[in-house]
Structure formats: structure tokens, C-alpha cells
Design a protein around this motif. Structure first.
Motif, mmCIF file in Angstrom:
data_model
loop_
_atom_site.group_PDB
_atom_site.id
_atom_site.type_symbol
_atom_site.label_atom_id
_atom_site.label_comp_id
_atom_site.label_asym_id
_atom_site.label_seq_id
_atom_site.Cartn_x
_atom_site.Cartn_y
_atom_site.Cartn_z
ATOM 1 N N HIS A 187 0.793 -1.234 0.000
ATOM 2 C CA HIS A 187 0.000 0.000 0.000
ATOM 3 C C HIS A 187 0.830 1.291 0.000
ATOM 4 C CE1 HIS A 187 -3.256 -2.764 0.678
ATOM 5 N NE2 HIS A 187 -2.752 -3.136 1.830
ATOM 6 N N GLN A 188 2.015 1.239 -0.584
ATOM 7 C CA GLN A 188 2.804 2.453 -0.766
ATOM 8 C C GLN A 188 2.472 3.076 -2.119
ATOM 9 O OE1 GLN A 188 4.955 3.599 1.764
ATOM 10 N NE2 GLN A 188 3.867 1.957 2.848
ATOM 11 N N ASP A 189 2.402 4.400 -2.156
ATOM 12 C CA ASP A 189 1.944 5.130 -3.338
ATOM 13 C C ASP A 189 3.049 5.230 -4.397
ATOM 14 O OD1 ASP A 189 0.742 6.759 -5.168
ATOM 15 O OD2 ASP A 189 0.493 8.476 -3.845
ATOM 16 N N ILE A 190 2.858 4.527 -5.515
ATOM 17 C CA ILE A 190 3.820 4.567 -6.610
ATOM 18 C C ILE A 190 3.720 5.886 -7.376
ATOM 19 C CG2 ILE A 190 4.441 3.509 -8.826
ATOM 20 C CD1 ILE A 190 3.516 0.819 -7.651
ATOM 21 N N SER A 191 2.509 6.393 -7.544
ATOM 22 C CA SER A 191 2.301 7.637 -8.299
ATOM 23 C C SER A 191 3.141 8.780 -7.763
ATOM 24 C CB SER A 191 0.827 8.040 -8.270
ATOM 25 O OG SER A 191 0.017 7.069 -8.851
ATOM 26 N N ARG A 192 3.200 8.874 -6.451
ATOM 27 C CA ARG A 192 3.961 9.962 -5.815
ATOM 28 C C ARG A 192 5.426 9.903 -6.229
ATOM 29 N NH1 ARG A 192 7.338 9.919 -1.881
ATOM 30 N NH2 ARG A 192 6.832 7.766 -1.320
ATOM 31 N N VAL A 193 5.997 8.699 -6.242
ATOM 32 C CA VAL A 193 7.411 8.537 -6.592
ATOM 33 C C VAL A 193 7.635 8.865 -8.065
ATOM 34 C CG1 VAL A 193 9.334 6.920 -6.697
ATOM 35 C CG2 VAL A 193 7.707 6.793 -4.800
ATOM 36 N N VAL A 194 6.733 8.403 -8.914
ATOM 37 C CA VAL A 194 6.859 8.652 -10.350
ATOM 38 C C VAL A 194 6.829 10.155 -10.635
ATOM 39 C CG1 VAL A 194 5.804 8.253 -12.607
ATOM 40 C CG2 VAL A 194 5.845 6.413 -10.916
ATOM 41 N N GLU A 195 5.881 10.846 -10.042
ATOM 42 C CA GLU A 195 5.740 12.281 -10.273
ATOM 43 C C GLU A 195 6.910 13.067 -9.680
ATOM 44 O OE1 GLU A 195 1.935 12.929 -8.571
ATOM 45 O OE2 GLU A 195 0.856 11.960 -10.234
ATOM 46 N N LYS A 196 7.426 12.589 -8.557
ATOM 47 C CA LYS A 196 8.582 13.231 -7.909
ATOM 48 C C LYS A 196 9.789 13.288 -8.838
ATOM 49 C CE LYS A 196 11.986 12.083 -4.336
ATOM 50 N NZ LYS A 196 12.321 11.102 -3.265
ATOM 51 N N HIS A 197 9.899 12.310 -9.709
ATOM 52 C CA HIS A 197 11.054 12.230 -10.601
ATOM 53 C C HIS A 197 10.764 12.808 -11.989
ATOM 54 C CE1 HIS A 197 13.860 10.101 -7.979
ATOM 55 N NE2 HIS A 197 12.795 9.514 -7.482
ATOM 56 N N GLY A 198 9.737 13.644 -12.066
ATOM 57 C CA GLY A 198 9.525 14.431 -13.271
ATOM 58 C C GLY A 198 8.614 13.823 -14.314
ATOM 59 N N TYR A 199 7.863 12.787 -13.957
ATOM 60 C CA TYR A 199 6.966 12.140 -14.909
ATOM 61 C C TYR A 199 5.516 12.580 -14.660
ATOM 62 C CZ TYR A 199 10.701 9.245 -16.693
ATOM 63 O OH TYR A 199 11.858 8.819 -17.307
ATOM 64 N N LYS A 200 4.886 12.995 -15.735
ATOM 65 C CA LYS A 200 3.500 13.467 -15.673
ATOM 66 C C LYS A 200 2.580 12.445 -16.320
ATOM 67 C CE LYS A 200 0.503 17.170 -17.400
ATOM 68 N NZ LYS A 200 0.444 18.387 -18.251
ATOM 69 N N LEU A 201 1.468 12.148 -15.656
ATOM 70 C CA LEU A 201 0.495 11.193 -16.199
ATOM 71 C C LEU A 201 -0.169 11.785 -17.442
ATOM 72 C CD1 LEU A 201 -1.032 8.463 -15.732
ATOM 73 C CD2 LEU A 201 -2.765 9.812 -14.513
ATOM 74 N N ILE A 202 -0.106 11.046 -18.560
ATOM 75 C CA ILE A 202 -0.747 11.527 -19.788
ATOM 76 C C ILE A 202 -1.862 10.591 -20.268
ATOM 77 C CG2 ILE A 202 1.226 12.863 -20.564
ATOM 78 C CD1 ILE A 202 1.935 10.577 -22.480
ATOM 79 N N ALA A 203 -1.937 9.382 -19.700
ATOM 80 C CA ALA A 203 -3.027 8.471 -20.078
ATOM 81 C C ALA A 203 -3.229 7.449 -18.970
ATOM 82 C CB ALA A 203 -2.716 7.759 -21.392
ATOM 83 N N ARG A 204 -4.485 7.197 -18.683
ATOM 84 C CA ARG A 204 -4.867 6.146 -17.736
ATOM 85 C C ARG A 204 -6.130 5.510 -18.276
ATOM 86 N NH1 ARG A 204 -8.702 5.407 -13.921
ATOM 87 N NH2 ARG A 204 -8.222 4.169 -12.063
ATOM 88 N N GLU A 205 -6.080 4.214 -18.555
ATOM 89 C CA GLU A 205 -7.227 3.545 -19.164
ATOM 90 C C GLU A 205 -7.427 2.160 -18.578
ATOM 91 O OE1 GLU A 205 -6.618 3.332 -23.364
ATOM 92 O OE2 GLU A 205 -6.605 5.518 -23.634
ATOM 93 N N ALA A 206 -8.676 1.731 -18.535
ATOM 94 C CA ALA A 206 -8.968 0.353 -18.168
ATOM 95 C C ALA A 206 -8.394 -0.577 -19.227
ATOM 96 C CB ALA A 206 -10.477 0.143 -18.059
ATOM 97 N N LYS A 207 -7.939 -1.717 -18.802
ATOM 98 C CA LYS A 207 -7.408 -2.710 -19.740
ATOM 99 C C LYS A 207 -8.428 -3.031 -20.823
ATOM 100 C CE LYS A 207 -5.621 -7.486 -19.646
ATOM 101 N NZ LYS A 207 -5.190 -8.578 -18.736
ATOM 102 N N TYR A 208 -9.694 -3.126 -20.422
ATOM 103 C CA TYR A 208 -10.791 -3.364 -21.368
ATOM 104 C C TYR A 208 -11.719 -2.156 -21.330
ATOM 105 C CZ TYR A 208 -9.163 -8.166 -20.479
ATOM 106 O OH TYR A 208 -8.397 -9.294 -20.327
ATOM 107 N N SER A 209 -11.910 -1.501 -22.449
ATOM 108 C CA SER A 209 -12.742 -0.295 -22.477
ATOM 109 C C SER A 209 -14.214 -0.597 -22.248
ATOM 110 C CB SER A 209 -12.561 0.436 -23.815
ATOM 111 O OG SER A 209 -12.935 -0.398 -24.903
#
Length: 337
Positions: A295-317
Motif C-alpha cells: 500500500h505504498q503510493d507509486i504515483s507519488r514517486v513517479v511524479e517526484k522524478h519528473g513524470y506526468k500522467l498523460i493516459a490512464r485507461e482500463a485494460k478493457y474499455s
């Protein structure tokens, strides 16, 4: 009301979490659910039985090198000693720690069929026609719509379509791909078959046995000209000499410590890798949360290192397929800014 009905009602009221269902209403896969690792009986290629052994000198060498590496990266959260058995070494494409195929929710023939027809409906690249499947190394497959289908194949096609949709990979000029937590190298094979324009595909992993197996698998599939399994202690120098355009992490970050995630993101940031795809595997039957299994937040670490979320989608639309299809999860794509 007969005695059987009254007995079921009484037991149901006591058990609460469970409900007794007449066996005549259950499918075969519901009556005998798989709970342990298994593999499909299949002939091994010549030399595989002898090479894929725990005492192989190459495996021992990698284990020693990984043991001497930074423990923040190599100390496992999930992949403890023994998670890959000697049997799994030889039948690494079976149902085991690398890819669950028959265990857990939505791991049955109906979910496979639903996922197959969904993939067929979105398959603009015609990958179901192009990519072949076999039973090698214990892989479980099913004949659906006159096509041999596996989870390896279906997951790979879905992931490839997501990348093509957002990054137009087929039109890129000689892109290089880095697969972090590549396991036995399943996505490398599929990506290189789908996109001949890929210059190089690097497979790396913080688990020594995974590097050992992927080295073997890439050779078996005759991919040495374009694909390379990179030991953990060589990844820094490899990236210094070989610029990478896209990194992917399929399922493994969810099974890593947050310190390991931090180490990998520092590496991506240092080398300016522009795009990063993550697929979580948190066991929440959907993977809506981008976090480790503790339950540690991966998003926080990714964004901390300069990565911005540009797409988030369900595996099946399709919401119905996302609920009942094979291993539903979410796909995330980040861009380095």
C-alpha cells in the motif's frame, strides 16, 4: 420445503460469507479451482532440461552478483527465496509467479473467451492473426475461435495496442525499449514481432533467476540481434551507451518495495527516458490503484522524478469485459517533462 433446502438455508445463515450452491449449477472450473502453481505437460527443447537447473553456473554467478548489489533494489517484497521452484525453472511459462493463468478471479475459460473476442474487436494491428502461440515451457493455451490463445498472448496484444494508440510506436524511427521487471521476456517477443522498427529491446530485472531465464528465452526465440537480457549490475552502463525512448513496467512495481521503485525512477530520470508505461498488479481485481502490495503510493514517486500522467485507461474499455474479462487492471502512461 425439503430437508436439503432447509439445510442449505441454515448453513448459509451461519456461514454468512459463503453460500452453498448445488454442484449441478456450477461449471467444471468452479468445482475444482486451481490454487497452486502448475504447468501444462509439454516436451522441452533439446538441452533445456540440463540448462534450466538451480545449479547452473550462470545462474549461480548472477545470484552472487545480485546479492552484492544495492539491497534497496534487490531485497524482495514478494519474490522471496523459493517463489520460483526448480520445476518452474524448466516450465517457466506455466501458471507460476511469472504469470497466473488458472488461479484467482477471472482466470477461467469463459474469461479467456470474453477477452479473446474483445481483443479481436480492437485489433487494428491484426496481431491475433500475426502472432503465434505454442505450449512451450508449460504454457497453458486454449483453442478459441480457431486460434491458440494464452494469457501471455492476450495481455501482450492489449499492452501493445495501448502503446500504439498513445505513442504511435509503429511510426517511430528505431525506438529502443527498456522492460523493467521483464520476467521471462514474454513482452519482448511480442513487441519485436509486432514492431520491426524497434532497434533494441532491453529486458532487466532485480531478481537474478528472472535474468537467467530471460537470457535463455530470448536465445530460444532467436531474438539475440534485437533483444538483450541486461543483468542488474550492467543496467547503468547499458543506458549510458544506449539511449532508450520508452520504458515499461508490467506488474512488477506492485510487487516491489517503495525503495526499489525509487531507485528505478531515479535511473529513468537520470537517463531522460521520455515515456514510461506502468501496469499495476495489486490483487484488487482491477488494479485501479497505482501502489505496491504493501500500500505504498507509486504515483507519488513517479511524479517526484519528473513524470506526468498523460493516459490512464482500463485494460478493457467495455465495462462488462473489464468486470468479467481475463485479469482486469489499468494501464498508466507517463511522460518525462
Amino acid at each position: 420445503m425439503d430437508i436439503g433446502t432447509r439445510a442449505r438455508q441454515l448453513l448459509n445463515s451461519k456461514l454468512k460469507r459463503y453460500k452453498l450452491i448445488p454442484s449441478s449449477l456450477l461449471y467444471d472450473w468452479q468445482k475444482n479451482p486451481r490454487t497452486k502453481p502448475s504447468y501444462k505437460e509439454s516436451l522441452l527443447p533439446e538441452g533445456a532440461e540440463k540448462y534450466l537447473q538451480p545449479d547452473n553456473p550462470r545462474l549461480r554467478e548472477l545470484q552472487k552478483r545480485y546479492a552484492d548489489f544495492d539491497p534497496d533494489v534487490t531485497v524482495p517484497l514478494v519474490w522471496q527465496e523459493g517463489i520460483v521452484s526448480p520445476e518452474d525453472l524448466r516450465y517457466f511459462r506455466g501458471d507460476n509467479a511469472y504469470v497466473w493463468q488458472l488461479r484467482g478471479p477471472n482466470m477461467n475459460i469463459m474469461a479467456y473467451a470474453l477477452a479473446t473476442y474483445y481483443v479481436k474487436s480492437i485489433d487494428k494491428l491484426k496481431l491475433l492473426q500475426q502472432l503465434a502461440e505454442d505450449d512451450s515451457f508449460g504454457n497453458f493455451s486454449f483453442l478459441i475461435d480457431n486460434k491458440k490463445i494464452s494469457r501471455d498472448l492476450l495481455d501482450s496484444i492489449n499492452e501493445i495496442h495501448f502503446l500504439e494508440k498513445h505513442l504511435d510506436v509503429s511510426a517511430l524511427s528505431d525506438p529502443a525499449i527498456l522492460d523493467i521487471g521483464a520476467g521471462y521476456g514474454r513482452l519482448a517477443l511480442r513487441m519485436l514481432e509486432a514492431f520491426p522498427n524497434i532497434r533494441t529491446y532491453f529486458c532487466t530485472d532485480a531478481i537474478a533467476v528472472s535474468t537467467f531465464i530471460s537470457e535463455y528465452y530470448l536465445r530460444f526465440r532467436k531474438l539475440e540481434n534485437k533483444a538483450k537480457a541486461v543483468p542488474l549490475d550492467e543496467i547503468e552502463t547499458t543506458l549510458e551507451k544506449n539511449p532508450v525512448d520508452i520504458a515499461v513496467n508490467i506488474h512488477s512495481f506492485s510487487e516491489c518495495s517503495i525503495s526499489a521503485v525509487e531507485w528505478w525512477l531515479s535511473l529513468l530520470e537520470k537517463h531522460g527516458i521520455k515515456y514510461f508505461m506502468i501496469v499495476p498488479n495489486t490483487g484488487d481485481h482491477g488494479g485501479e490503484l497505482l501502489q505496491t502490495c504493501d500500500h505504498q503510493d507509486i504515483s507519488r514517486v513517479v511524479e517526484k522524478h519528473g513524470y506526468k500522467l498523460i493516459a490512464r485507461e482500463a485494460k478493457y474499455s467495455d465495462p462488462v469485459v473489464q468486470k468479467y474479462g481475463l485479469d482486469p487492471t489499468y494501464y498508466y502512461l507517463f511522460e518525462f517533462c
